[in-house]
Scaffold this motif. Structure first.
Motif, short mmCIF file in Angstrom:
data_model
loop_
_atom_site.label_atom_id
_atom_site.label_comp_id
_atom_site.label_asym_id
_atom_site.label_seq_id
_atom_site.Cartn_x
_atom_site.Cartn_y
_atom_site.Cartn_z
N GLU A 163 21.82 32.67 36.51
CA GLU A 163 21.59 34.11 36.62
C GLU A 163 22.09 34.64 37.97
O GLU A 163 22.61 35.76 38.06
N ILE A 164 21.92 33.85 39.02
CA ILE A 164 22.34 34.30 40.35
C ILE A 164 23.86 34.25 40.49
O ILE A 164 24.46 35.12 41.13
N LEU A 165 24.51 33.26 39.87
CA LEU A 165 25.96 33.08 40.05
C LEU A 165 26.78 33.81 39.00
O LEU A 165 28.01 33.68 39.01
N ARG A 166 26.17 34.52 38.09
CA ARG A 166 26.93 35.13 37.00
C ARG A 166 27.88 36.20 37.54
O ARG A 166 27.56 36.96 38.45
N ASN A 167 29.09 36.21 36.96
CA ASN A 167 30.10 37.22 37.27
C ASN A 167 30.38 37.32 38.76
O ASN A 167 30.52 38.42 39.31
N LEU A 209 30.47 40.78 31.67
CA LEU A 209 31.70 40.77 32.46
C LEU A 209 32.73 41.74 31.89
O LEU A 209 33.42 42.45 32.63
N ASN A 210 32.85 41.79 30.57
CA ASN A 210 33.79 42.72 29.95
C ASN A 210 33.28 44.15 29.96
O ASN A 210 34.06 45.11 30.00
N ARG A 216 32.48 45.00 41.72
CA ARG A 216 33.26 44.68 42.91
C ARG A 216 33.72 43.22 42.93
O ARG A 216 34.89 42.94 43.14
N ASP A 217 32.80 42.28 42.70
CA ASP A 217 33.14 40.85 42.77
C ASP A 217 33.35 40.26 41.38
O ASP A 217 33.06 39.09 41.14
N ARG A 218 33.86 41.07 40.46
CA ARG A 218 34.06 40.61 39.09
C ARG A 218 35.20 39.58 39.04
O ARG A 218 36.25 39.79 39.63
N ILE A 257 35.37 30.63 22.15
CA ILE A 257 36.67 30.18 22.69
C ILE A 257 37.79 31.07 22.17
O ILE A 257 38.68 31.48 22.93
N TYR A 258 37.74 31.39 20.89
CA TYR A 258 38.79 32.25 20.33
C TYR A 258 38.72 33.65 20.95
O TYR A 258 39.77 34.26 21.26
N GLY A 259 37.51 34.18 21.12
CA GLY A 259 37.39 35.50 21.76
C GLY A 259 37.90 35.49 23.19
O GLY A 259 38.53 36.46 23.64
N LEU A 260 37.66 34.41 23.91
CA LEU A 260 38.16 34.31 25.28
C LEU A 260 39.68 34.26 25.30
O LEU A 260 40.33 34.89 26.15
N MET A 261 40.27 33.52 24.35
CA MET A 261 41.74 33.47 24.29
C MET A 261 42.32 34.82 23.90
O MET A 261 43.37 35.22 24.41
N CYS A 262 41.65 35.54 23.00
CA CYS A 262 42.14 36.87 22.64
C CYS A 262 41.99 37.85 23.80
O CYS A 262 42.82 38.74 23.99
N MET A 263 40.94 37.71 24.57
CA MET A 263 40.71 38.60 25.70
C MET A 263 41.79 38.44 26.76
O MET A 263 42.28 39.42 27.33
N VAL A 264 42.16 37.19 27.02
CA VAL A 264 43.15 36.91 28.05
C VAL A 264 44.57 36.99 27.51
O VAL A 264 45.52 37.24 28.25
#
Length: 981
Positions: A163-167, A209-210, A216-218, A257-264
């Motif tokens: 939770e602290i390290l997210r995004n 994230l999306n 700022r630190d995204r 995984i497929y959504g991440l590949m489509c996003m990028v």
């Protein structure tokens, strides 16, 4: 809340509290420092404070405190020194993992420890009681008491860190490492529920994230390093899900995984794609989606063949065989043939979704179910050369099932091929990303396919066949299983058949009323009428319409093209302006919304605070009233119980009852009750006395009669029992005599056996006693020897200590004695020198006075010579009395010198002999003055030069006096030395 001038002071205060055992107070002190607004700039001591703070949080298992502290520390060092935050979080993870492992090892050690008094007993009584009461084993209890709290804390630690390290773009590697550790934790301890929650947490982080792109630190997912970390995390999640058997979660991981590949919009590495498709094959096989399973194998084969340079020919053949068998395992008919429109639409959407996951891009306007089909896949396998790479048994099986026509011996030809295929498979040596390939998993599907092909081919050559004959043609299944398979085939219009069990036959062919032609006769009739109308009234050709405008067609096309380009540019500009305006409006609306939200939140917080206070007041008042009502109720109930009127309930609803009124009412009721009770008791006492007296008068004669009857009965019973006891005694006596006569023959042998046993036991006893006494004597001697050695050692140590102590005391006494002696000698020497100097001055004064008197006498004409011969006459007589000589000298000495002063003999004789005698020269002072301490005192000489230096008037004993003084002096070389110890 304590305020510290420096952070180091808080750390010292925490250490002091920890040393006295107040860890909770130390944690609170550090928490106050970390959350304080005075220390919002990063300093090096804050890192040490965080280490100590996390140590206390882990020791006390305070996950909430740890989370608050880490959030505050992230705010402090996010923009200044983010590496410090990374070190602190790593330290926190290490501590939590270490304590959890320690608890687990401690529980294992407690379980494995052998701590029983009786080795033959399985378990202790208390353990049995605990197991009966709790219904669980000892290890379960120890795990619940020791291991479970620490594992809960470790799981909370993972959630807190994620939770602290997210995004956070600066700590992406640490976020990926924490996620990997959390996955391994779930995998190691089979925590399926926590794994689902962990996947949901990571999924929400990516969604946020999306959603908040202006953060700022995204992290930037277009960067190769960030994308690789996110993909590695998802692939690790997919592996753990398949290993835990959570196939729904594994499918969601595939979609992530497929959504991440489509996003990028970037294809990952081939090694990751191999893992992706290998897991897809497992997921689709578990879900019985044979078509998608076959397509996943097909994509995996292409990746292995194109990108795996180390792939061996044997492994390639095994993978190709798996692809072909997976394609053959797909049912040969379309299950959605007779489905409704809604089902067809759902199937189309599902096909599009699965095709995208597998990697086949389908357009929605096409029928996806026609593109992803068994026939299309088999044609692809043949055209791409997959079939040529498969083994010979798989090729033969493919040709028999798909191309050849063997209705009567299809089963006999396929069965040996299936037996060979079932023995193939194993692990791939050159493809580590693939799972273990076992071709035997396709045997049930292949046998079912062979049965369907057999039914299809038999239906083409037979119209009726007996059930026994058909059962012989199918060696895989019994006819009941074949019947079930045929029902599914008929339902999907793969084959038309009926089973008549009355006649024992199977009927093939088009079954009249159930045919599609009769069922859809209206649609067929409409199509025929449409064809007839087209033939009667044909549509005119388009060429005739275009004949008039052909000459100006080029100009028209050019103008239309320019008009369309201009229109397109205008549309694009309007669209850009509209988008810009829309963005500005959205930004303004967002600012307004945030402002209104902030105002609303502040008002809501104030309202909630006021409501909390009001509710607290109301609750306190309500509790006071309820307590008073309860006390009043209790008093009323007590009163009603004492009055024995439990059926009447206290009247608390109709009137306002207070504690005071209830107490007054209770006292009144008690007084009335007491008076009535006294009256009842008096009346009851009189009644009881009368009844008791009447009963006793009536019972007296009856008791006497019963007593007489009881005496007669007991006398008869006694006589009868006495007679029976006599008879039994006689019988026992006779039987004992017979037994004695019978056993008397064995008396001699019994005594012999008894003597043997006693002698043998006596010998054994003597032997054991001798051995025991010898062992005891050895132990006693050994202990005596040990005590003697120990006593000697103690005596030696005691003597040695006494000797060392005595030597030390003697050495100290000697040093003190020498110091005192040296001090005394120094004082005596000084006194001697003072006395000698005083006597010298006195003699000089006396000599001067005598000289003065003699000169005065000479001047006055006094006849002084007659007095001078008296002195020489008296002088010789004085040496004869040495004992009396010192008296005048001593009397002439000054009082300051004292009787204890030593005066040399030569000085005493010189004083006695008078001034004319020449002053003797003292001996050499080399030894007396020792070590060049200075010249000896000057001696006075005769002013008249009456004798040479060292004349005959010098006492003969002077040398002895000096030598004796020389021996006594501590400064001379002849001083006796202390004896060496």
């Amino acid at each position: 809340m304590a305020h510290f001038a420096k952070p180091e002071n808080a750390l010292k205060r925490a250490d002091e509290l920890i040393n006295v055992g107040q860890k909770q107070d130390a944690l609170q002190a550090l928490h106050d420092l970390i959350t304080s607004k005075r220390y919002r700039s990063w300093q090096k001591p804050l890192e040490k404070i965080m280490f100590k703070y996390l140590d206390l949080c882990v020791d006390l298992k305070r996950g909430r405190f740890a989370k608050d502290g880490l959030i505050q520390y992230r705010i402090v060092c996010q923009q200044v020194n983010v590496s410090s935050l990374e070190e602190v979080i790593k330290h926190f993870l290490h501590l939590s993992t270490e304590r959890a492992e320690q608890a687990r090892s401690q529980a294992d050690a407690l379980e494995e420890a052998l701590d029983v008094d009786d080795l033959e007993a399985d378990r202790k009584p208390e353990d049995l009681q605990l197991s009966i009461v709790s219904g669980e084993k000892g290890k379960d209890r120890s795990d619940r008491e020791l291991v479970t709290p620490w594992f809960k804390f470790l799981w909370e630690t993972y959630r807190t860190v994620l939770e602290i390290l997210r995004n956070n773009s600066k700590l992406e590697a640490l976020y990926a490492m924490t996620a990997h550790k959390a996955f391994q934790f779930c995998k190691q301890f089979k925590r399926t529920t926590e794994f689902r929650r962990l996947c949901e947490i990571i999924r929400n982080h990516l969604a946020n994230l999306n959603k908040y792109r202006d953060q700022r630190d995204r992290p930037d997912l277009s960067a190769p390093e960030s994308l690789q970390l996110y993909l590695d995390t998802r692939f690790d999640q997919l592996k753990v899900a398949t290993e835990l058997g959570l196939w729904q979660e594994a499918f969601r991981s595939v979609e992530d995984i497929y959504g991440l590949m489509c996003m990028v919009k970037k294809t990952p590495k081939s090694s990751l794609l191999m893992v992706y498709y290998s897991k897809l094959t497992e997921i689709f096989w578990i879900s019985s989606s044979h078509l998608y399973h076959a397509y996943a194998w097909f994509k995996l084969f292409g990746l292995q063949k194109n990108f795996n340079k180390n792939l061996s020919q044997k492994d390639l053949q095994l993978i190709a065989s798996s692809v072909v068998l997976a394609a053959l395992s797909v049912p040969p008919f379309d299950r959605a043939h007779s489905a409704s429109h809604l089902e067809l639409e759902n199937e189309k959407e599902r096909n599009l979704r699965m095709a995208n996951l597998i990697g086949f891009n389908l357009e929605p306007k096409f029928e996806g179910r026609d593109m992803l089909s068994r026939s299309a896949l088999l044609s692809e396998l043949v055209s791409r050369g997959v079939l040529s790479c498969a083994s010979q048994e798989v090729k033969d099986l493919f040709h028999i099932l798909e191309h050849e026509f063997h209705p009567l011996d299809l089963g006999s030809k396929i069965q040996p091929l299936l037996e060979k295929i079932s023995k193939s498979g194993g692990k791939l040596s050159s493809a580590p990303s693939l799972p273990e390939v076992q071709l035997s998993q396709y045997l049930p599907s292949l046998e079912k396919l062979a049965t369907l092909r057999l039914l299809q081919q038999v239906s083409k050559i037979y119209q009726t066949i007996r059930i026994e004959s058909l059962s012989k043609l199918v060696p895989f299944f019994e006819f009941s299983v074949v019947e079930k398979i045929s029902v599914d085939a008929v339902k999907n219009n793969f084959v038309a058949m009926k089973v008549d069990h009355m006649k024992g036959v199977v009927i093939f062919g088009n079954l009249g009323i159930e045919s599609d032609g009769l069922r859809d006769h209206l649609a067929v009739f409409a199509e025929s009428l449409s064809k007839v109308r087209a033939m009667l009234y044909p549509v005119p050709s388009k060429a005739s319409k275009l004949g008039g405008i052909v000459p100006n067609l080029a100009d028209t096309v050019e103008k239309e093209h320019k008009r369309l380009l201009a229109r397109k540019s205008i549309i694009e500009k309007r669209k850009e302006d509209q988008e810009r305006q829309q963005l500005e409006m959205e930004r303004e609306e967002e600012q307004k919304r945030l402002k209104m939200q902030k105002l609303t939140e502040e008002a809501e917080q104030k309202r909630l605070a006021a409501e909390v206070l009001e509710r607290r007041k109301q609750r306190i008042l309500r509790e006071i009233e309820e307590k008073e009502l309860e006390e009043a109720q209790a008093l009323l109930e007590d009163t009603e119980k004492r009055m024995k009127k439990g059926k009447k309930k206290p009247l608390l609803d109709g009137e306002k009852v207070t504690k005071q009124t209830v107490m007054e009412r209770a006292l009144t009721e008690q007084l009335k009750e007491r008076q009535e009770l006294e009256k009842k008791l008096q009346k009851l006492a009189k009644t009881m006395d009368y009844l008791e007296r009447a009963k006793r008068e009536e019972a007296a004669p009856l008791i006497e009669a019963a007593y007489q009857r009881r005496l007669v009965e007991e006398r008869e019973f006694y006589e009868r029992e006495q007679q029976r006891e006599v008879e039994l005694s006689k019988e026992r006596h006779e039987s004992d005599l017979k037994e004695k006569n019978r056993l008397s023959r064995m008396l001699d042998k019994k005594e012999i056996f008894q003597e043997q046993v006693i002698s043998r036991r006596q010998a054994e006893f003597d032997r054991i006693r001798t051995a025991r006494e010898e062992r005891i004597s050895q132990i006693i001697r050994a202990r005596k020897q040990e005590r003697e050695i120990k006593r000697k050692q103690l005596y030696y140590l005691k003597c040695e200590e006494e000797r060392i102590k005595r030597l030390q005391e003697e050495e100290e006494a000697r040093k003190r004695e020498e110091a005192e002696k040296r001090k005394k000698e120094d004082a005596e020497k000084k006194a001697k020198f003072d006395e000698m100097a005083e006597k010298q001055r006195q003699r000089e004064r006396e000599a001067e006075e005598k000289e003065k008197l003699r000169r005065e006498a000479l001047l006055k004409g006094i006849d002084a010579p007659p007095a001078r011969p008296a002195e020489p006459t008296a002088a010789p007589a004085r040496p004869a009395e040495p004992t009396a000589a010192p008296a005048p000298a001593a009397a002439a000495a000054p009082a300051a010198a004292g009787p204890s002063k030593y005066v040399p003999r030569w000085k005493r004789q010189a004083e006695v002999s008078g001034p004319p005698a020449p002053t003797p020269e003292p001996p050499a002072a080399d030894d007396h003055w020792g070590r060049n301490r200075g010249p000896p005192p000057q001696r006075s000489t005769d002013h008249w030069g009456s004798g040479p230096r060292g004349g005959s008037d010098r006492p003969s004993g002077g040398g002895d006096a000096w030598r004796s003084e020389e021996r006594r002096s501590p400064f001379g070389s002849s001083r006796p030395r202390p004896a060496q110890r």
